[in-house]
Write a protein that holds these residues in place. Structure first.
Motif, short mmCIF file in Angstrom:
data_model
loop_
_atom_site.label_atom_id
_atom_site.label_comp_id
_atom_site.label_asym_id
_atom_site.label_seq_id
_atom_site.Cartn_x
_atom_site.Cartn_y
_atom_site.Cartn_z
N ALA A 71 0.84 -1.22 0.00
CA ALA A 71 0.00 0.00 0.00
C ALA A 71 0.86 1.25 0.00
O ALA A 71 0.64 2.20 0.78
CB ALA A 71 -0.95 -0.01 1.19
N LEU A 72 1.85 1.30 -0.90
CA LEU A 72 2.76 2.44 -1.00
C LEU A 72 2.55 3.16 -2.32
O LEU A 72 2.23 2.55 -3.34
CB LEU A 72 4.22 1.98 -0.89
N ASP A 73 2.75 4.50 -2.31
CA ASP A 73 2.75 5.27 -3.55
C ASP A 73 4.07 5.05 -4.27
O ASP A 73 5.08 4.70 -3.66
CB ASP A 73 2.56 6.75 -3.25
N VAL A 74 4.09 5.33 -5.60
CA VAL A 74 5.30 5.16 -6.40
C VAL A 74 5.51 6.41 -7.25
O VAL A 74 4.55 6.91 -7.86
CB VAL A 74 5.23 3.92 -7.31
N VAL A 75 6.75 6.90 -7.29
CA VAL A 75 7.13 8.02 -8.17
C VAL A 75 8.30 7.54 -9.02
O VAL A 75 9.29 7.02 -8.49
CB VAL A 75 7.55 9.26 -7.35
N THR A 130 1.58 6.00 -11.48
CA THR A 130 0.69 7.16 -11.59
C THR A 130 1.42 8.50 -11.53
O THR A 130 0.90 9.51 -12.00
CB THR A 130 -0.35 7.13 -10.46
N ILE A 131 2.62 8.55 -10.94
CA ILE A 131 3.32 9.83 -10.76
C ILE A 131 4.76 9.69 -11.27
O ILE A 131 5.42 8.67 -11.07
CB ILE A 131 3.35 10.25 -9.28
N GLY A 132 5.25 10.75 -11.92
CA GLY A 132 6.62 10.77 -12.42
C GLY A 132 7.22 12.15 -12.32
O GLY A 132 6.52 13.14 -12.12
N GLN A 133 8.53 12.22 -12.49
CA GLN A 133 9.23 13.51 -12.53
C GLN A 133 10.41 13.38 -13.47
O GLN A 133 10.98 12.30 -13.64
CB GLN A 133 9.69 13.94 -11.13
N GLY A 134 10.78 14.48 -14.11
CA GLY A 134 11.90 14.44 -15.04
C GLY A 134 11.85 15.60 -16.01
O GLY A 134 10.96 16.45 -15.98
N PHE A 135 12.81 15.62 -16.93
CA PHE A 135 12.93 16.72 -17.87
C PHE A 135 11.79 16.78 -18.89
O PHE A 135 11.64 17.78 -19.58
CB PHE A 135 14.27 16.63 -18.61
N LEU A 136 10.97 15.72 -18.99
CA LEU A 136 9.85 15.75 -19.92
C LEU A 136 8.90 16.90 -19.57
O LEU A 136 8.32 17.53 -20.45
CB LEU A 136 9.11 14.41 -19.88
N TRP A 137 8.74 17.17 -18.31
CA TRP A 137 7.83 18.25 -17.89
C TRP A 137 8.57 19.42 -17.25
O TRP A 137 8.11 20.54 -17.32
CB TRP A 137 6.84 17.72 -16.83
#
Length: 755
Positions: free
Chosen positions: A721-725, A744-751
């Motif tokens: 039951a953990l979130d994932v980035v 469901t969640i990401g981070q990076g140079f795309l945005w």
């Protein structure tokens, strides 16, 4: 004719008696005063040695990282573990005081060693004039402060140093001060060196006019007075740290030399009266040969010894008379002084001074023979824990046992010395090949694998060994010691319990690293750090749901540096707490002020925390204080930690993380999959989020292994039951692959390019 002869003989006898009285008597008096002055000078040097020992103790405490953290409020258990009655009693201290830079006494007590209880001494109360003057002197002097001060309890030996880190860097956080009353016990120890009774008395007006010796921690004035026919009174007036006469130390010295002189005079007069002119002439000649000559030589020898900074030349003991007895007694006193000068008081091993002498002799022999020698620097890996838990008396006993064990492992041509603390240094010769050094080091390590029996207690400790070889690495003793010391720290850095030979190229590079570390410490105080933010995005709606705060360093010479260039400096023991505090406050302040990034207002911040800090309860208080100061809500903050925390002191980390989650702060595992965390550790740790490392995202969608790891991480997260980035998303294909896998969640140079 008979009468004339009698008169002539009487005149000759009278002349001989006059010679005995006017020549031999003053000679004995001169020798007597020279020996008395030498005695007083030894008393003075003994007091100075006590000052030096107290100064070393104060310096060790002042440059102790635990003291530094205690003064800035980062080590609550320091007082309960160290600032206790046993510490003052064990070190024979009447005063232990810690004052911060603003003049506030953080901890300060005076202790009665005879009554074994604390007592009040108004002289060192917070705000007192004496305390303020001592603090000013300690902070203004490069080498701290040591000397005498007058108190209502009597004269006190004082040493004080600014409180710095173990690297002797600042800024100073305050002053640490220790003191011993110059009481009867101290004076008895001084007197034991000479088998005399030393007394202290207040300074009188007549005590301020004498020869002055201003060297050392207190000025000194020496006076020799007759106290009667059978004794001399030798006095030395000591000044306080402010240059004012404070106390007179005095001792009574039996006039043995004068008694010997009187005996010699009586014998001469008797022989002269009985034997007449011939016997008078014989007596005068014998006095010249047997008394005056040796007396002049003995007087000259005593004068030379008194002029030596460290008296080590014995008087000749060839005579079997009173002069021989005097020479033997004086030489025994010199031997005791030399023992204190050249050997460690705890272990009885050679100290640094004697080690240098012996090592230089070894290098001269090796140089003439074209051979090699080696210096081994040994440091106990966990001695501090033994000292903290068992006490300094047990620690000293362990050092003595280890010193004996190391000496037993050496040959007669090798020298084992203790430099202080838990450091031992060995010089060995001859050394044909490195296998000889390895063999010796392995024997040492094998011994340390066995327990040590100390005072009925079984203790375990380990050792890290650094080695430098003559002439391969260096040709000077001091340089070899420094290189071996650096190699020892290399062995500690590799996990300890091992041997490391100095790598001179790496040592030079390490010098550049130390320079960068000093620059980083300045950066923490010089506003050279700043934050950039990277958006965290809902992969389907592309709505910004949070931001990660990343640190950059505006280096004055190298430009803007990414965290990877300096994060190892931030995570060092000397820097991690200050670094985390700066990042946390800067990120929360940006969130509270309504700062925006890429058109989106900051509404949730993720901050990376050093692994060392996660194991410290002080982190919880730091987070609470920061949230209260900035007004940020706990659920707006996520703290990111690495997997290293899960395998290094996990119990301490679990306690700290549980407390953080208890106040509503989220916890994330950063770079998941690149460390050593087990499923059992993941189950035990109180966490909310996993972050897929960018190294796995970079291979998507073509790298099947990377895709399998990402899918497994997502499955694992759903189970717990953990979130994932997902980190490092740079292409639309990577985004789509992650969506298909259930992320469901990401981070990076795309945005979000960094800003």
């Amino acid at each position: 004719m008979l009468a004339v002869t009698v008169l002539l003989l009487g005149a000759l006898v009278a002349v001989a008696a006059l010679v005995l009285v006017e020549v031999i008597g003053p000679s004995f008096q001169t020798l007597e005063r020279q020996m008395a002055r030498s005695t007083v000078e030894i008393i003075r040097n003994t007091v100075r040695r006590d000052f030096a020992a107290l100064n070393v103790l104060v310096k060790d405490w002042s440059y102790w990282d635990d003291t530094y953290r205690y003064v800035v409020g980062q080590q609550d258990d320091f007082a309960s573990a160290n600032l206790i009655e046993e510490t003052l009693a064990g070190a024979s201290l009447n005063l232990l005081l810690i004052e911060d830079i603003a003049g506030q006494v953080i901890w300060g007590k005076t202790y009665n060693l005879e009554e074994e209880e604390f007592f009040e001494l108004a002289d060192f109360a917070e705000g007192s004039e004496l305390l303020a003057r001592l603090k000013e002197l300690a902070l203004s002097s490069e080498n701290g402060l040591r000397g005498l001060v007058g108190t209502s309890a009597g004269p006190m030996m004082i040493a004080a140093h600014p409180i710095l880190t173990s690297a002797e860097t600042g800024p100073p956080r305050g002053v640490l001060m220790m003191g011993r009353l110059l009481n009867d016990a101290i004076l008895a120890d001084v007197g034991d060196t000479l088998d005399l009774i030393v007394q202290a008395s207040p300074v009188q007006a007549s005590d301020t006019h004498a020869t002055t010796d201003e060297s050392g921690p207190c000025g000194a004035e020496i006076r020799i007075q007759e106290a009667g026919a059978d004794s001399l009174r030798a006095c030395i007036t000591l000044k306080d740290v402010f240059g004012q006469p404070l106390v007179v130390l005095s001792t009574s010295i039996d006039r043995t030399v004068a008694a010997i002189g009187r005996t010699a005079q009586a014998t001469g007069l008797g022989i002269t009266g009985v034997a007449g002119l011939i016997l008078i002439l014989v007596f005068l000649f014998s006095q010249q040969v047997l008394v005056l000559g040796p007396l002049r030589r003995l007087t000259s020898s005593v004068e030379q010894v008194g002029l030596q900074a460290e008296p080590d030349t014995p008087l000749p003991e060839t005579r079997k008379d009173e002069f021989g007895i005097l020479a033997q007694s004086f030489n025994r006193m010199l031997e005791r002084v030399a023992r204190l000068t050249n050997f460690d008081a705890v272990t009885g091993l050679p100290n640094r001074r004697l080690f240098h002498d012996r090592a230089n002799q070894v290098l001269r022999i090796a140089r003439r023979a074209g051979g090699k020698a080696a210096v081994l620097f040994i440091d106990l890996d966990d001695f501090k824990a033994i000292n903290d838990t068992r006490g300094h008396s047990v620690g000293d006993a362990l050092l003595r046992v280890i010193g004996e064990e190391l000496s037993d492992l050496m040959r007669e041509t090798d020298t084992v010395a203790r430099f202080g603390g838990d450091e031992f240094v060995i010089v060995i010769h001859p050394v044909d090949v490195r296998s000889r050094i390895n063999e010796l080091s392995e024997r040492i390590q094998l011994r340390f694998q066995q327990p040590f029996r100390v005072s009925g207690t079984t203790l375990f400790t380990n050792a890290s060994i650094g080695v430098a070889v003559f002439p391969d690495d260096a040709e000077a003793v001091e340089t070899l010691i420094s290189l071996a010391d650096a190699a020892m720290y290399q062995a500690k850095g590799d996990g300890g319990r091992q041997i490391a030979f100095i790598d001179t190229d790496a040592y030079v590079a390490d010098g550049h690293l130390r320079s960068l570390e000093l620059s980083f410490r300045e950066a923490l105080s010089a506003d050279q750090l700043h934050l950039v933010f990277q958006s965290q995005v809902d992969l389907r709606s592309e709505e910004v749901v949070g931001h990660e705060a990343l640190v950059r360093w505006r280096h004055p010479e190298q430009g803007v540096l990414a965290a990877g260039r300096f994060i190892h400096l931030a995570e060092s023991a000397a820097n991690f707490a200050r670094f985390d505090a700066w990042v946390l406050r800067a990120a929360c302040s940006a969130l509270a002020s309504g700062q925006t990034h890429g058109g989106a207002k900051l509404k949730h911040i993720s901050v990376n925390i050093c692994a060392r800090h996660v194991q410290s309860p002080a982190l919880v208080e730091l987070v609470k204080d920061t949230l209260q100061e900035t007004g940020v809500k706990p659920d707006q903050l996520t703290l990111e930690i690495t997997e290293t925390v899960m395998v290094t002191r996990p119990e301490a980390a679990i306690e700290v993380l549980s407390a953080l989650r208890g106040i509503g702060v989220r916890v994330a595992i950063d770079d998941f999959g690149t460390g050593y965390a087990s499923l059992a550790a993941l189950h035990r740790f109180p966490i909310d989020e996993l972050k897929i490392d960018r190294s796995f995202v970079a291979g998507l969608p073509d790298d099947r292994a990377a895709l399998a790891i990402a899918q497994a991480t997502l499955t694992l997260a759903r189970t717990f039951a953990l979130d994932v980035v997902a980190e490092g998303v740079e292409t639309a294909q990577q985004r789509d692959t992650l969506i298909e896998a259930g992320c469901t969640i990401g981070q990076g140079f795309l945005w979000s390019p960094l800003s």
